[in-house]
Design a protein around this motif. Structure first.
Motif: not given
Length: 328
Positions: A182-206
């Motif tokens: 579970g630690v591995l699962f949620f850690t991967v979720i945090a990293v992957v979703s965080g990177l995706a969210a950064l890209a998504r907000q960069r696009r939206r703010l442009r």
């Protein structure tokens, strides 16, 4: 240790999510006020700017002037003025004619676009659209960009936590309980979703279209479906199709090819909406991710076909063009 890491991983996921929501709330506050419901009688050049920024507006002017016989586009993407062409009452068309008149040998199309992007004519289109509440200046997202820096910090925390988990497992200080999965699962979720969210907000703010701007543009595309060319006027036959869908819809493939030659962002590649400017600013795409089920910036989607009516909150099109048809 494993149970502690599990709770920590859940906390990191929560941190990343809260950071993105903070950015999203500010972005929506700026760009998504409720539409006024007022009608918007937009010219084809205003629709062009709304759909693709200054580049699309200039391309629309070039296509209209070329089809009117006021400018000539020759092989090698060279654009020159036609002798005897009458002045145009439309500022962006006259800006093209003035630029060509000042340079007898003409411009390559890409050079001409770059020369005109900072001209007062496209800026005037932008100012009018801002006054109508259809676009916002990118600087209005200043607070959201600052919050995105905090979002980056949250993602960095998630990445650091992932490295810590790996280090603890390698040192045999963790991974002793089944909950470590579970630690591995949620850690991967945090990293992957965080990177995706950064890209998504960069696009939206442009994206500088407001919610009302996107609604008007979608309505215009519904009122003027792709592939339909009304020959009753030059504005409807050429101006509106190029404004909404790009040079590919000029009705002249050779003109499209020449105006796009040597330009990696050429409209003939099939991009039918979003324009990414030199500063990364984009137009004509839905900053919230869904524009009537279509991505107008992807270049691979079909961009006509909407059944919405231009009468629902906007009056689209209009604006004739009186470009001289001087002889060569």
């Amino acid at each position: 240790m494993d149970y502690f890491l599990l709770f920590a991983a859940l906390g990191v996921v929560f941190l990343v999510n809260v950071a993105e929501q903070s950015v999203e709330r500010e972005r929506r506050r700026v760009s998504e006020p409720e539409p006024t419901g007022a009608g918007h009688d937009l010219s084809h050049y205003e629709l062009a700017y709304l759909s693709g920024g200054p580049r699309r507006a200039i391309n629309t002017a070039l296509a209209v002037l070329a089809r009117a016989g006021a400018v000539r586009v020759s092989r090698g993407s060279q654009v020159t003025a036609v002798y005897g062409a009458r002045p145009s009452p439309v500022p962006i068309e006259q800006a093209v004619l003035d630029a060509l008149a000042a340079r007898p040998g003409g411009y390559r199309a890409g050079e001409l676009r770059r020369a005109l992007e900072a001209h007062p004519a496209p800026a005037g289109l932008a100012g009018g659209l801002r006054a109508r509440g259809l676009i916002v200046p990118e600087e209005a997202f200043g607070t959201a960009w600052r919050r995105r820096k905090l979002q980056k910090a949250a993602v960095a925390v998630a990445g650091g936590f992932a490295l810590l988990v790996v280090a603890l497992a390698a040192a045999r200080l963790a991974a002793k309980e089944p909950v470590f999965l579970g630690v591995l699962f949620f850690t991967v979720i945090a990293v992957v979703s965080g990177l995706a969210a950064l890209a998504r907000q960069r696009r939206r703010l442009r994206n500088v279209l407001t919610k009302e701007g996107r609604a008007v543009l979608l309505s215009a595309r519904g009122h003027h479906p792709r592939g339909v060319h009304d020959q009753s006027s030059l504005a409807l036959a050429v101006g509106i199709p190029v404004a909404l869908y790009g040079l590919q819809d000029a009705g002249d493939q050779s003109l499209c090819d020449e105006l796009s030659a040597g330009d990696p962002g050429g409209d003939c590649a099939g991009a039918c909406g979003t324009y990414g400017g030199g500063d990364g600013t984009t137009f004509g795409s839905d900053s919230s991710g869904g524009f009537g089920g279509m991505d107008f910036g992807g270049g691979s989607s079909s961009c006509g076909g909407s059944s919405s009516s231009c009468g629902s909150g906007s009056s689209c099109g209009g604006g004739g063009s009186s470009c001289g048809g001087g002889s060569s």
